[in-house]
Write an enzyme that holds these catalytic residues in place. Structure first.
Site: not given
Length: 393
Positions: A138, A168
């Site tokens: 992540h 991200d």
């Protein structure tokens, strides 16, 4: 649809944040984005709170201006539909782990054989190669492995979990858009497509624009609070008497002079030039002592007339109401089925020719399946048969 990217047609297989944010930017700029979802495996953003009229606000924003089709890619008929679509939708955006799309029969090589002009953008945590290519991760993991977390934080408390998903978005989404558009430009010259391999960890590593350059060329290792811009100098945040915060970025002498004069301590300005870490820490204590003497509103009034790179730390609610952001139109109203439009973050890219107003918020799973298949020439009976066979939804 109009806009600078209105000639692009994109099949978007991505979920969660990186891919959908990338395709949001593309759709806002006019691209025809067709989102391909599984009818049985839900994108978890769809259930992410908070909800507005039963719909995730995040999903409604990240998927605005996109059409949606639901295909079970484990069914050969669905794979054939994808192969038919890429004859027209000649850009694919996907976010699965390496090899997953190949196993489903819709990997780059399989689709390239159908359309050599295909541009195939793959966004993953660690890229298509390397020992970590199949490893889960992540945003926080990518920032950690890329070395960014090692000097982002405080020595006495450690790395900071950022409020945004930097790897991200800055890594996957923005670099994905850059890579996609670069491949489009090259295709205009060569007539050939290609695969674009976006690793969020690689892209996060590239964000070491200043500290990384210093380390690789000179061997200067960054650490927490040892760089001018990470808390190692007076360039930092300071708390007012009532617990609010201010950002001080008065690096240039002319800004520092104004700032220190506003503090009532003009003699501090010269100390900002010192390169000695102990001098900078002592200066920070002096500045904080002055901030302790006044409340947030008092300091806001005092700094408002200055052009000294000093600004209050605003809440999101305050930022939305700030006159600069309002003047820039950072919030827009997006239509939806109900009577009231939904307020969303606007596309931040400004064009002198303008952009179309947003068309709609993110849609339900498979909202445009029938429409898309009809455009491909399938009859109502064929569509109904596929739905009964759970090929589509």
């Amino acid at each position: 649809m109009s806009g600078p990217l209105s000639s692009l047609k994109i099949l978007d297989f991505s979920t969660l944040l990186p891919g959908p944010f990338a395709s949001l930017l593309l759709a806002d700029m006019g691209a025809d984005v067709l989102r391909v979802e599984s009818p049985s495996r839900m994108d978890l953003v769809r259930v992410l709170p908070p909800h507005d009229q039963g719909v995730s606000a995040s999903h409604a924003y990240l998927n605005r201006n996109k059409r949606g089709i639901a295909l079970d890619l484990k069914k050969p008929e669905a794979v054939q539909l994808v192969k038919q679509l890429v004859q027209d939708y000649d850009i694919v955006l996907e976010q699965f782990r390496p090899g997953v799309m190949d196993k489903l029969g819709v990997g780059y090589e399989a689709l390239k054989a159908i359309n050599p002009r295909l541009i195939y953008v793959s966004i993953t945590g660690y890229g298509q190669t390397g020992p970590y290519k199949d490893r889960a991760g992540h945003d926080i993991n990518y920032l950690a492995l890329a070395g960014l977390a090692s000097y982002t934080g405080r020595r006495d408390s450690g790395p900071l979990p950022l409020g945004i998903q930097a790897a991200d978005i800055a890594g996957g989404s923005l670099h994905g858009v850059i890579g996609l558009l670069a491949a489009v430009v090259q295709r205009q010259v060569t007539g050939q497509g290609q695969q674009v391999d976006i690793s969020m960890t690689d892209c996060a590593f590239s964000l070491h624009a200043m500290a990384g350059a210093g380390y690789l060329a000179c061997g200067v290792e960054p650490a927490m609070e040892n760089q001018p811009l990470n808390g190692g100098s007076f360039y930092d945040y300071y708390q007012s008497r009532d617990g609010r915060w201010f950002s001080v970025g008065s690096l240039e002498p002319q800004f520092m002079q104004q700032f220190c004069a506003a503090l009532g301590r003009p003699e501090l300005a010269a100390r900002g030039l010192s390169l000695r870490p102990e001098d900078q820490q002592a200066l920070k204590r002096e500045i904080q002592n002055e901030f302790d003497k006044r409340d947030f509103a008092d300091w806001c009034e005092r700094f408002a007339a200055l052009d000294a790179c000093v600004e209050p730390v605003l809440s999101l609610a305050e930022a939305v109401e700030h006159p600069q952001l309002q003047a820039r139109g950072v919030v827009t109203d997006v239509p939806r089925d109900s009577a009231e439009p939904q307020r969303q973050i606007a596309c931040p890219i400004r064009f002198s020719a303008g952009l179309d107003t947003p068309r709609h918020i993110g849609v339900s799973v498979g909202a445009h399946t029938d429409q898309v298949l009809t455009e491909l020439g399938y009859s109502i009976e064929q569509i109904a048969a596929w739905r009964d066979a759970r090929v589509i939804a």
